[in-house]
Design a protein around this motif. Structure first.
Motif, PDB file in Angstrom:
ATOM      1  N   THR A  85       0.821  -1.200   0.000  1.00 40.94           N
ATOM      2  CA  THR A  85       0.000   0.000   0.000  1.00 40.94           C
ATOM      3  C   THR A  85       0.857   1.251   0.000  1.00 40.94           C
ATOM      4  O   THR A  85       0.345   2.338   0.073  1.00 40.94           O
ATOM      5  CB  THR A  85      -0.925   0.025   1.236  1.00 40.94           C
ATOM      6  N   LYS A  86       2.164   1.098  -0.068  1.00 40.76           N
ATOM      7  CA  LYS A  86       3.074   2.225  -0.081  1.00 40.76           C
ATOM      8  C   LYS A  86       3.804   2.293  -1.412  1.00 40.76           C
ATOM      9  O   LYS A  86       3.900   1.318  -2.144  1.00 40.76           O
ATOM     10  CB  LYS A  86       4.096   2.102   1.061  1.00 40.76           C
ATOM     11  N   ILE A  87       4.336   3.467  -1.717  1.00 39.90           N
ATOM     12  CA  ILE A  87       5.123   3.639  -2.928  1.00 39.90           C
ATOM     13  C   ILE A  87       6.435   2.875  -2.779  1.00 39.90           C
ATOM     14  O   ILE A  87       7.113   2.958  -1.754  1.00 39.90           O
ATOM     15  CB  ILE A  87       5.407   5.132  -3.178  1.00 39.90           C
ATOM     16  N   ASP A  88       6.775   2.149  -3.806  1.00 40.73           N
ATOM     17  CA  ASP A  88       8.051   1.428  -3.829  1.00 40.73           C
ATOM     18  C   ASP A  88       9.188   2.447  -3.739  1.00 40.73           C
ATOM     19  O   ASP A  88       9.256   3.367  -4.562  1.00 40.73           O
ATOM     20  CB  ASP A  88       8.156   0.622  -5.127  1.00 40.73           C
ATOM     21  N   PRO A  89      10.093   2.307  -2.745  1.00 43.74           N
ATOM     22  CA  PRO A  89      11.189   3.280  -2.596  1.00 43.74           C
ATOM     23  C   PRO A  89      12.015   3.464  -3.871  1.00 43.74           C
ATOM     24  O   PRO A  89      12.527   4.552  -4.126  1.00 43.74           O
ATOM     25  CB  PRO A  89      12.030   2.686  -1.469  1.00 43.74           C
ATOM     26  N   SER A  90      12.110   2.410  -4.665  1.00 46.72           N
ATOM     27  CA  SER A  90      12.891   2.520  -5.897  1.00 46.72           C
ATOM     28  C   SER A  90      12.231   3.442  -6.917  1.00 46.72           C
ATOM     29  O   SER A  90      12.875   3.894  -7.875  1.00 46.72           O
ATOM     30  CB  SER A  90      13.077   1.131  -6.514  1.00 46.72           C
ATOM     31  N   GLN A  91      10.934   3.726  -6.712  1.00 51.25           N
ATOM     32  CA  GLN A  91      10.207   4.605  -7.637  1.00 51.25           C
ATOM     33  C   GLN A  91      10.247   6.077  -7.217  1.00 51.25           C
ATOM     34  O   GLN A  91       9.807   6.954  -7.968  1.00 51.25           O
ATOM     35  CB  GLN A  91       8.742   4.153  -7.715  1.00 51.25           C
ATOM     36  N   GLU A  92      10.776   6.353  -6.026  1.00 53.54           N
ATOM     37  CA  GLU A  92      10.765   7.718  -5.510  1.00 53.54           C
ATOM     38  C   GLU A  92      11.440   8.706  -6.453  1.00 53.54           C
ATOM     39  O   GLU A  92      10.972   9.824  -6.643  1.00 53.54           O
ATOM     40  CB  GLU A  92      11.430   7.766  -4.128  1.00 53.54           C
ATOM     41  N   ILE A  93      12.550   8.306  -7.038  1.00 51.68           N
ATOM     42  CA  ILE A  93      13.280   9.206  -7.925  1.00 51.68           C
ATOM     43  C   ILE A  93      12.435   9.607  -9.125  1.00 51.68           C
ATOM     44  O   ILE A  93      12.464  10.754  -9.592  1.00 51.68           O
ATOM     45  CB  ILE A  93      14.610   8.550  -8.383  1.00 51.68           C
ATOM     46  N   TRP A  94      11.610   8.643  -9.630  1.00 49.85           N
ATOM     47  CA  TRP A  94      10.754   8.953 -10.770  1.00 49.85           C
ATOM     48  C   TRP A  94       9.633   9.905 -10.385  1.00 49.85           C
ATOM     49  O   TRP A  94       9.253  10.783 -11.183  1.00 49.85           O
ATOM     50  CB  TRP A  94      10.185   7.666 -11.358  1.00 49.85           C
ATOM     51  N   TYR A  95       9.108   9.742  -9.177  1.00 49.96           N
ATOM     52  CA  TYR A  95       8.102  10.693  -8.695  1.00 49.96           C
ATOM     53  C   TYR A  95       8.683  12.097  -8.579  1.00 49.96           C
ATOM     54  O   TYR A  95       8.052  13.085  -8.970  1.00 49.96           O
ATOM     55  CB  TYR A  95       7.554  10.241  -7.340  1.00 49.96           C
ATOM     56  N   LYS A  96       9.896  12.191  -8.041  1.00 52.90           N
ATOM     57  CA  LYS A  96      10.513  13.509  -7.882  1.00 52.90           C
ATOM     58  C   LYS A  96      10.766  14.168  -9.226  1.00 52.90           C
ATOM     59  O   LYS A  96      10.467  15.354  -9.425  1.00 52.90           O
ATOM     60  CB  LYS A  96      11.823  13.372  -7.099  1.00 52.90           C
ATOM     61  N   LEU A  97      11.321  13.411 -10.174  1.00 56.08           N
ATOM     62  CA  LEU A  97      11.606  13.970 -11.497  1.00 56.08           C
ATOM     63  C   LEU A  97      10.310  14.373 -12.209  1.00 56.08           C
ATOM     64  O   LEU A  97      10.249  15.430 -12.854  1.00 56.08           O
ATOM     65  CB  LEU A  97      12.381  12.951 -12.331  1.00 56.08           C
ATOM     66  N   ALA A  98       9.296  13.525 -12.099  1.00 55.60           N
ATOM     67  CA  ALA A  98       8.012  13.831 -12.744  1.00 55.60           C
ATOM     68  C   ALA A  98       7.378  15.072 -12.136  1.00 55.60           C
ATOM     69  O   ALA A  98       6.812  15.918 -12.851  1.00 55.60           O
ATOM     70  CB  ALA A  98       7.071  12.636 -12.621  1.00 55.60           C
ATOM     71  N   ASN A  99       7.474  15.210 -10.809  1.00 54.66           N
ATOM     72  CA  ASN A  99       6.900  16.382 -10.143  1.00 54.66           C
ATOM     73  C   ASN A  99       7.631  17.653 -10.566  1.00 54.66           C
ATOM     74  O   ASN A  99       7.007  18.691 -10.823  1.00 54.66           O
ATOM     75  CB  ASN A  99       6.970  16.207  -8.625  1.00 54.66           C
ATOM     76  N   ILE A 100       8.941  17.589 -10.654  1.00 50.45           N
ATOM     77  CA  ILE A 100       9.719  18.746 -11.111  1.00 50.45           C
ATOM     78  C   ILE A 100       9.319  19.123 -12.536  1.00 50.45           C
ATOM     79  O   ILE A 100       9.146  20.307 -12.864  1.00 50.45           O
ATOM     80  CB  ILE A 100      11.233  18.451 -11.033  1.00 50.45           C
ATOM     81  N   PHE A 101       9.159  18.107 -13.372  1.00 47.35           N
ATOM     82  CA  PHE A 101       8.785  18.366 -14.767  1.00 47.35           C
ATOM     83  C   PHE A 101       7.429  19.050 -14.873  1.00 47.35           C
ATOM     84  O   PHE A 101       7.280  20.087 -15.532  1.00 47.35           O
ATOM     85  CB  PHE A 101       8.764  17.035 -15.540  1.00 47.35           C
ATOM     86  N   ILE A 102       6.413  18.498 -14.194  1.00 47.93           N
ATOM     87  CA  ILE A 102       5.068  19.049 -14.349  1.00 47.93           C
ATOM     88  C   ILE A 102       4.956  20.408 -13.666  1.00 47.93           C
ATOM     89  O   ILE A 102       4.206  21.292 -14.111  1.00 47.93           O
ATOM     90  CB  ILE A 102       3.998  18.050 -13.826  1.00 47.93           C
ATOM     91  N   THR A 103       5.730  20.618 -12.586  1.00 46.59           N
ATOM     92  CA  THR A 103       5.748  21.939 -11.942  1.00 46.59           C
ATOM     93  C   THR A 103       6.385  22.961 -12.867  1.00 46.59           C
ATOM     94  O   THR A 103       5.941  24.120 -12.929  1.00 46.59           O
ATOM     95  CB  THR A 103       6.508  21.874 -10.610  1.00 46.59           C
ATOM     96  N   SER A 104       7.429  22.562 -13.586  1.00 41.72           N
ATOM     97  CA  SER A 104       8.078  23.461 -14.545  1.00 41.72           C
ATOM     98  C   SER A 104       7.113  23.849 -15.661  1.00 41.72           C
ATOM     99  O   SER A 104       7.081  25.005 -16.106  1.00 41.72           O
ATOM    100  CB  SER A 104       9.325  22.798 -15.135  1.00 41.72           C
ATOM    101  N   VAL A 105       6.315  22.880 -16.100  1.00 42.20           N
ATOM    102  CA  VAL A 105       5.302  23.172 -17.122  1.00 42.20           C
ATOM    103  C   VAL A 105       4.310  24.204 -16.586  1.00 42.20           C
ATOM    104  O   VAL A 105       3.965  25.171 -17.279  1.00 42.20           O
ATOM    105  CB  VAL A 105       4.570  21.885 -17.545  1.00 42.20           C
ATOM    106  N   ALA A 106       3.848  24.007 -15.352  1.00 42.42           N
ATOM    107  CA  ALA A 106       2.893  24.942 -14.743  1.00 42.42           C
ATOM    108  C   ALA A 106       3.508  26.331 -14.600  1.00 42.42           C
ATOM    109  O   ALA A 106       2.854  27.350 -14.848  1.00 42.42           O
ATOM    110  CB  ALA A 106       2.442  24.415 -13.381  1.00 42.42           C
ATOM    111  N   PHE A 107       4.782  26.377 -14.206  1.00 42.56           N
ATOM    112  CA  PHE A 107       5.480  27.662 -14.049  1.00 42.56           C
ATOM    113  C   PHE A 107       5.551  28.392 -15.386  1.00 42.56           C
ATOM    114  O   PHE A 107       5.259  29.591 -15.481  1.00 42.56           O
ATOM    115  CB  PHE A 107       6.882  27.422 -13.488  1.00 42.56           C
ATOM    116  N   PHE A 108       5.925  27.670 -16.434  1.00 44.61           N
ATOM    117  CA  PHE A 108       6.060  28.293 -17.752  1.00 44.61           C
ATOM    118  C   PHE A 108       4.719  28.818 -18.252  1.00 44.61           C
ATOM    119  O   PHE A 108       4.620  29.956 -18.735  1.00 44.61           O
ATOM    120  CB  PHE A 108       6.635  27.289 -18.753  1.00 44.61           C
ATOM    121  N   THR A 109       3.671  28.013 -18.157  1.00 49.69           N
ATOM    122  CA  THR A 109       2.376  28.429 -18.694  1.00 49.69           C
ATOM    123  C   THR A 109       1.810  29.637 -17.961  1.00 49.69           C
ATOM    124  O   THR A 109       1.099  30.455 -18.557  1.00 49.69           O
ATOM    125  CB  THR A 109       1.354  27.280 -18.633  1.00 49.69           C
ATOM    126  N   ARG A 110       2.133  29.802 -16.691  1.00 48.45           N
ATOM    127  CA  ARG A 110       1.590  30.918 -15.926  1.00 48.45           C
ATOM    128  C   ARG A 110       2.447  32.178 -16.000  1.00 48.45           C
ATOM    129  O   ARG A 110       1.919  33.283 -15.869  1.00 48.45           O
ATOM    130  CB  ARG A 110       1.375  30.485 -14.464  1.00 48.45           C
TER     131      ARG A 110
END
Length: 755
Positions: free
Chosen positions: A41-66
């Motif tokens: 029921t928890k996120i696999d620790p090995s996937q944490e890096i992908w979550y961080k990179l994906a969050n940075i990417f989508i936040t950058s998209v939001a920053f640019f569009t605004r």
């Protein structure tokens, strides 16, 4: 497999060990999932890096569009008229009245104060220039853009905390990051960016809190419960529609408490009351005190008389001191000698003995009358002085009587002893507009009498209130020909008029550039010249708060007048109409508030599919056929139902409201629907069926990652395409041809420049 217990069998003992992460109730059986099963029921620790990179990417998209082209247009846009003006009043500390609580407006005012805004610019009209008036509008807009940007990673983290895959987190947050409506609303000086991030924060904090349900009364448990309350307070302190977010979280809390009350949990009544008390204090009492605190700050800042005085009781008004303007504003009486100033160009209405030439440069013949111009003399030139007279010569009994803002009157030029008039003669620079001139006393009192009559048209529409110097903004309407006195500085008169500004009669009487005010009353003396500060009295804070609350609710409910861009809730989910925010006719540019339509339609499709799955599951369970696994049913009825319920609470109540409604009212519901849609799409690509109903051997409750990722990438590409397609009317920086405008005018949209 985790142990199952029936009734009270060992339930209390197992709960006390805190070695549980989830309880699934079916047929009076409590399935306690132990610590050994916690890892699934928890996120696999090995996937944490992908979550961080994906969050940075989508936040950058939001920053640019605004932040893209945030400096454009450098003019007042749509409701910046209101919320920029309120920031001005806060900075000048003059009292105003508004329908919304003060939190977000205080944030805007604080940023304006930090960047040196003095509050003198009042955001009066859409299209007023920020550059000309030296307004720090980019920091003010950046506040909204930052909040709008941060909303996106909050959504990402909320989905992650709900144990959704990185693909769902990307999809749910991308729907908002790439939504044209969210971008338009969160890059201008408006309240909605604060409202929306507060809604997102409330849901995120509550999800974090629920994940600690089996660590009750721990420090983290209290922390996230407290932060949920603070976030809810921010929602309700920004707009009163925040009560819908309270309903969302409140319903989830009520369900949670109902389960805790169940005897199968093994909790004593004393422990249950402790749960109830903690939620009451941290979700109701603390948020209410914070909410009151913003009003306390509001009253503490607005200590001077201002435009909101007339909404309040006499007792309330007596708590306000005189504003700086009040010291200079004087009631204008008939037969006063005054100077008149144009609001936009800050030049004084002027005349002199020189006359218009016989012929203008284009060959047109003039009246050869006395020139009337506008001249930035500081009001000290003798040619700037006018005597205000009653409409009828025999009204001499009006001597010493105040001029009202709706009165008909005449103006006599003091230096040349003649009456101001306009007539059906073309002006020097605008052949379509009427020429202003001054005629002799004999002509003005004789055959030209009617042409000398003017009437005030006050901007605040309070025609029965006295006209005040400095304070009253009015239009000068010519009674016989119904044109408005106007001046402009884009083109100046030739040397025969000393390169001064032309004054003419504008047939577009609603034009905001027709606004003037009385600058000074010349030679004022005696009692009228003295400023006597009014005494300031005290009134209890709660007394002031109750009075303001009543008025805010009353005026909110009365806001039912028609608006050309108002829409009904049944139009919102499919984004069938929008709102025009700003236009620039000569460049064929427009800002139009509309969503990224594919994203909105995708949300609706997922909600329809969700309803179908729930109905199907209930029918099969009724026949004792259990197709879905226990875990998939828990996700369906707990997590997804929470988001679905949040959408319902933020959407359906608008059908019951009689006030004006606009598409932006749907944005909180759209935000929640985005997280729901991403979560439910993952549910559809998960192996949810029990082993008994599988066609082949598959591990239960696992995601078909390759197929799901492919669909998410396709949807992301569609969102990007939709955003780029409507970007020209989101940013307003791209001229559109007729065909380009027509191609973007979907359904009930009413775009400019389509002809």
């Amino acid at each position: 497999m985790a142990p199952k217990v029936s009734g009270k069998k060992s339930a209390k003992k197992v709960l006390e060990t805190k070695e549980i992460t989830e309880i699934v109730v079916e047929d009076d059986i409590i399935d306690i999932i132990s610590v050994n099963e916690k890892k699934i029921t928890k996120i696999d620790p090995s996937q944490e890096i992908w979550y961080k990179l994906a969050n940075i990417f989508i936040t950058s998209v939001a920053f640019f569009t605004r932040f893209y082209y945030i400096w454009y247009p450098s003019e007042v846009v749509f409701d910046e008229v209101h919320f920029g003006k309120f920031a001005s009043y806060y900075i000048e500390r003059t009292y105003f009245f508004d329908l919304h609580p003060p939190f977000a407006k205080l944030l805007i005012a604080f940023v304006g104060w930090l960047f040196g805004f003095d509050g003198k610019f009042k955001f009066e009209n859409i299209g007023d220039s920020y550059i000309t008036n030296s307004i720090p509008y980019i920091p003010l807009r950046a506040l909204s853009a930052i909040l709008g940007t941060l909303t996106v990673p909050l959504m990402f983290e909320t989905l992650k905390e709900c144990n959704y895959s990185v693909w769902s987190c990307i999809l749910g947050s991308a729907i908002v990051a790439l939504d044209n409506a969210h971008v338009a609303e969160t890059r201008l000086i408006l309240l909605d960016a604060t409202l929306i991030i507060s809604v997102a924060a409330s849901l995120y904090c509550y999800v974090k809190f629920t994940k600690l349900r089996y660590n009750s009364f721990s420090l983290d448990w209290y922390k996230w419960l407290f932060l949920t309350g603070v976030s809810l307070s921010c929602v309700i302190s920004t707009k009163y529609v925040g009560v819908l977010t309270y309903l969302t979280v409140g319903a989830a809390v009520a369900v949670d408490l109902w389960h805790l009350l169940d005897h199968k949990t093994g909790l004593t009544i004393r422990v249950f009351i402790r749960h109830l008390y903690a939620r009451f204090v941290l979700l109701i009492l603390v948020p209410f005190l914070i909410y009151l605190g913003w009003f306390y700050v509001h009253f503490a800042i607005l200590t001077k008389s201002g435009p909101g005085d007339n909404f309040m009781s006499t007792e309330f008004q007596e708590t306000l001191g005189d504003s700086v303007l009040a010291k200079e504003a004087k009631e204008v009486n008939y037969y006063d000698i005054i100077t008149i100033k144009h609001k936009n160009t800050e030049c004084y209405l002027h005349s002199h003995q020189y006359r218009y030439p016989l012929r203008y440069e284009d060959g047109r013949i003039s009246s050869q009358g006395q020139q009337v111009t506008c001249f930035n003399s500081g009001g000290e030139d003798e040619g700037d002085k006018w005597e205000i007279l009653p409409a009828q010569p025999f009204q001499g009994n009006k001597l010493g009587h105040p001029v009202l803002q709706g009165d008909t009157f005449r103006l006599k030029h003091v230096a040349t002893n003649g009456y101001l008039l306009t007539h059906d003669v073309a002006s020097p620079l605008y052949p379509t507009n009427e020429e202003f001139t001054v005629v002799t006393i004999e002509e003005g009192d004789g055959e030209r009498f009617q042409d000398t009559l003017f009437k005030f048209d006050p901007v605040d529409k309070r025609i029965d209130t006295p006209l005040k110097s400095k304070a009253s903004i009015v239009k000068f309407l010519h009674v016989p020909t119904i044109v408005a006195m106007w001046t402009h500085n884009d083109v100046l008169l030739p040397e025969w008029a000393f390169n001064q500004q032309e004054v003419n009669g504008n047939k577009n009487i609603q034009d905001n550039e027709n606004n003037w005010f009385i600058d000074q009353i010349v030679g004022l003396s005696g009692v009228r010249a003295q400023f006597v500060p009014k005494p300031v009295r005290k009134l209890a804070f709660l007394r002031k708060w109750f009075e303001l609350q009543f008025l805010m609710f009353e005026h909110n409910n009365n806001l039912s007048s028609e608006h050309p861009f108002a829409s009904q809730p049944n139009d919102w989910p499919l984004c069938m109409s929008g709102v025009s925010f700003w236009t620039k006719d000569n460049a064929r540019q427009q800002i139009f508030f509309i969503g990224n339509i594919p994203g909105w339609w995708f949300e609706v499709a997922m909600m329809v599919a969700f309803a179908a799955v729930v109905v199907f599951d209930q029918l099969t369970v009724q026949r004792n056929i259990r197709i879905l696994t226990a875990r998939s049913r828990a996700r369906l009825y707990k997590n997804l139902m929470f988001f679905f319920g949040g959408w319902i609470f933020h959407y359906l109540p608008f059908f019951l409201m009689s006030r004006q409604k606009f598409l932006h009212h749907y944005l909180p519901a759209h935000l929640i629907a985005a997280m729901f849609a991403a979560g439910f799409l993952e549910f559809l690509f998960t192996n949810n069926r029990t082993t008994e109903y599988k066609e082949k051997e598959e591990k239960p409750d696992t995601l078909n990652t390759i197929a799901y990722a492919s669909v998410v990438i396709l949807l992301f590409a569609i969102l990007v395409t939709g955003f780029v397609f409507w970007a020209p009317i989101t940013y307003g920086n791209t001229p559109l041809t007729v065909s380009e405008a027509l191609s973007r005018q979907w359904m009930k949209m009413k775009l400019h420049f389509t002809k």
